[in-house]
Design a protein around this motif. Sequence first.
Motif, mmCIF file in Angstrom:
data_model
loop_
_atom_site.group_PDB
_atom_site.id
_atom_site.type_symbol
_atom_site.label_atom_id
_atom_site.label_comp_id
_atom_site.label_asym_id
_atom_site.label_seq_id
_atom_site.Cartn_x
_atom_site.Cartn_y
_atom_site.Cartn_z
ATOM 1 N N MET A 31 -16.990 -70.201 1.489
ATOM 2 C CA MET A 31 -18.037 -70.802 0.674
ATOM 3 C C MET A 31 -18.906 -69.696 0.085
ATOM 4 S SD MET A 31 -19.063 -73.940 3.297
ATOM 5 C CE MET A 31 -19.755 -75.044 2.055
ATOM 6 N N TYR A 32 -19.472 -69.968 -1.085
ATOM 7 C CA TYR A 32 -20.336 -69.001 -1.754
ATOM 8 C C TYR A 32 -21.628 -69.684 -2.199
ATOM 9 C CZ TYR A 32 -16.213 -66.013 -2.002
ATOM 10 O OH TYR A 32 -15.109 -65.251 -1.683
ATOM 11 N N ALA A 33 -22.733 -68.927 -2.097
ATOM 12 C CA ALA A 33 -24.016 -69.440 -2.562
ATOM 13 C C ALA A 33 -24.140 -69.325 -4.070
ATOM 14 C CB ALA A 33 -25.160 -68.685 -1.885
ATOM 15 N N GLY A 34 -23.424 -68.380 -4.663
ATOM 16 C CA GLY A 34 -23.424 -68.201 -6.108
ATOM 17 C C GLY A 34 -22.040 -68.462 -6.672
ATOM 18 N N ALA A 35 -21.751 -67.805 -7.776
ATOM 19 C CA ALA A 35 -20.441 -67.968 -8.395
ATOM 20 C C ALA A 35 -19.362 -67.348 -7.524
ATOM 21 C CB ALA A 35 -20.438 -67.312 -9.776
ATOM 22 N N VAL A 72 -15.713 -76.276 10.314
ATOM 23 C CA VAL A 72 -15.729 -77.640 9.786
ATOM 24 C C VAL A 72 -17.037 -78.353 10.106
ATOM 25 C CG1 VAL A 72 -14.617 -79.898 9.944
ATOM 26 C CG2 VAL A 72 -13.215 -77.827 9.852
ATOM 27 N N ALA A 73 -17.533 -78.214 11.330
ATOM 28 C CA ALA A 73 -18.717 -78.950 11.755
ATOM 29 C C ALA A 73 -19.970 -78.554 10.992
ATOM 30 C CB ALA A 73 -18.939 -78.758 13.258
ATOM 31 N N GLN A 74 -20.001 -77.359 10.413
ATOM 32 C CA GLN A 74 -21.202 -76.865 9.745
ATOM 33 C C GLN A 74 -21.105 -76.865 8.224
ATOM 34 O OE1 GLN A 74 -24.117 -76.137 11.184
ATOM 35 N NE2 GLN A 74 -23.237 -76.768 13.144
ATOM 36 N N GLN A 75 -19.984 -77.245 7.672
ATOM 37 C CA GLN A 75 -19.819 -77.150 6.221
ATOM 38 C C GLN A 75 -20.813 -78.021 5.456
ATOM 39 O OE1 GLN A 75 -15.613 -77.784 5.507
ATOM 40 N NE2 GLN A 75 -15.081 -76.046 6.821
ATOM 41 N N GLY A 76 -21.138 -79.182 5.995
ATOM 42 C CA GLY A 76 -22.130 -80.035 5.349
ATOM 43 C C GLY A 76 -23.496 -79.383 5.304
ATOM 44 N N ARG A 90 -21.089 -73.588 -1.930
ATOM 45 C CA ARG A 90 -19.985 -74.397 -2.447
ATOM 46 C C ARG A 90 -18.664 -73.867 -1.911
ATOM 47 N NH1 ARG A 90 -23.674 -73.730 -6.300
ATOM 48 N NH2 ARG A 90 -22.722 -71.789 -7.030
ATOM 49 N N ALA A 91 -17.806 -74.795 -1.493
ATOM 50 C CA ALA A 91 -16.515 -74.419 -0.939
ATOM 51 C C ALA A 91 -15.583 -73.925 -2.036
ATOM 52 C CB ALA A 91 -15.889 -75.595 -0.204
ATOM 53 N N ALA A 92 -14.847 -72.837 -1.761
ATOM 54 C CA ALA A 92 -13.869 -72.295 -2.700
ATOM 55 C C ALA A 92 -12.442 -72.643 -2.259
ATOM 56 C CB ALA A 92 -14.035 -70.779 -2.816
ATOM 57 N N TYR A 93 -12.116 -72.380 -1.010
ATOM 58 C CA TYR A 93 -10.800 -72.685 -0.447
ATOM 59 C C TYR A 93 -10.895 -72.501 1.062
ATOM 60 C CZ TYR A 93 -10.764 -67.615 -1.111
ATOM 61 O OH TYR A 93 -11.110 -66.286 -1.122
ATOM 62 N N ARG A 94 -9.825 -72.813 1.764
ATOM 63 C CA ARG A 94 -9.826 -72.700 3.220
ATOM 64 C C ARG A 94 -9.131 -71.421 3.677
ATOM 65 N NH1 ARG A 94 -7.558 -77.511 6.567
ATOM 66 N NH2 ARG A 94 -5.688 -77.030 5.356
ATOM 67 N N HIS A 95 -9.597 -70.904 4.793
ATOM 68 C CA HIS A 95 -8.861 -69.917 5.570
ATOM 69 C C HIS A 95 -8.367 -70.617 6.831
ATOM 70 C CE1 HIS A 95 -11.172 -66.543 3.439
ATOM 71 N NE2 HIS A 95 -9.922 -66.475 3.057
ATOM 72 N N VAL A 96 -7.082 -70.536 7.089
ATOM 73 C CA VAL A 96 -6.486 -71.222 8.229
ATOM 74 C C VAL A 96 -5.902 -70.177 9.175
ATOM 75 C CG1 VAL A 96 -4.804 -72.915 9.005
ATOM 76 C CG2 VAL A 96 -5.947 -73.218 6.793
ATOM 77 N N ARG A 97 -6.407 -70.161 10.387
ATOM 78 C CA ARG A 97 -5.884 -69.229 11.391
ATOM 79 C C ARG A 97 -4.553 -69.752 11.920
ATOM 80 N NH1 ARG A 97 -10.209 -67.087 15.274
ATOM 81 N NH2 ARG A 97 -10.577 -65.951 13.319
#
Length: 283
Positions: A261-265, A108-112, A120-127
Amino acid sequence: MLEKSLNIRQIEAAELDIVLGWAAAEGWNPGLHDAACFHAADPGGFLIGELRGEAVAGISCVRYGGNFGFIGLYLVQPAYRGLGHGLALWQAAMARLDGCNIGLDGVVAQQGNYARSGFRAAYRHVRHEGRGSGEALAAEDIVRLSAQDLAAVSRYDRACFGGERQRFLQAWLSQPQHKAVGSVGAQGLRGYAVLRPCRNGYKIAPLFADTPALAEQLFLALQGQVAPDMPIFIDVPEANPAAVALAARHRLQPVFEAARMYAGAEPPLELAPQYGIASMELG
């Protein structure tokens, strides 16, 4: 300004334990045998940053088949943060994966920061955390898997992951103290799951299955291999409602999250079979 230019170099499997030790200190709970398995995925895909011979930062930049890369294990020792060393290491990792679509699981702290680098964020992985059951499950269609089943596992895994990672899977299915189970139908492998020992308890990683019912069987088979007083963890893709429901049904509690997150598609992955990923560090 950097206090001194960072020396960035590739590291060997034995040195990966240094970075994994940092990961453990951050609460990421790496596997006991992750160093050998991770290094097998791409021996050139791990960088360390040194100052005056002291390791201060690390990152993985693993290149898989199909021009897919993954960044993880991105850590700077606390005393050296905010000095530009992390950025220098990040740029070296991105350069190594030039030409790849790159994925990562961002805390979370590094997503920005990742978003500012074009991810770009796609979805979350939750442990999620639960406990073992110690109850052996007898099911005719659940069988033990090993590295001898690599070809079938690799074919199934490819649709869920986004890149070919046969070298990683060979090591993953051969590591000490692990358990791997699967189900084989008329059309071949219908799902598989791996239990691996970690610094704290065990992780079910991955858990892939054709149907919710099969995912349940695979989960129970591995949960039964763990004593009731031992923790188990699974990194659940929030984009799969059946996976979220499985975690809730077994009263697993969320303890950590990251954004895929992905840098491309976003790769055309099959999300429905994904109930738990192999690793937030390598995908």
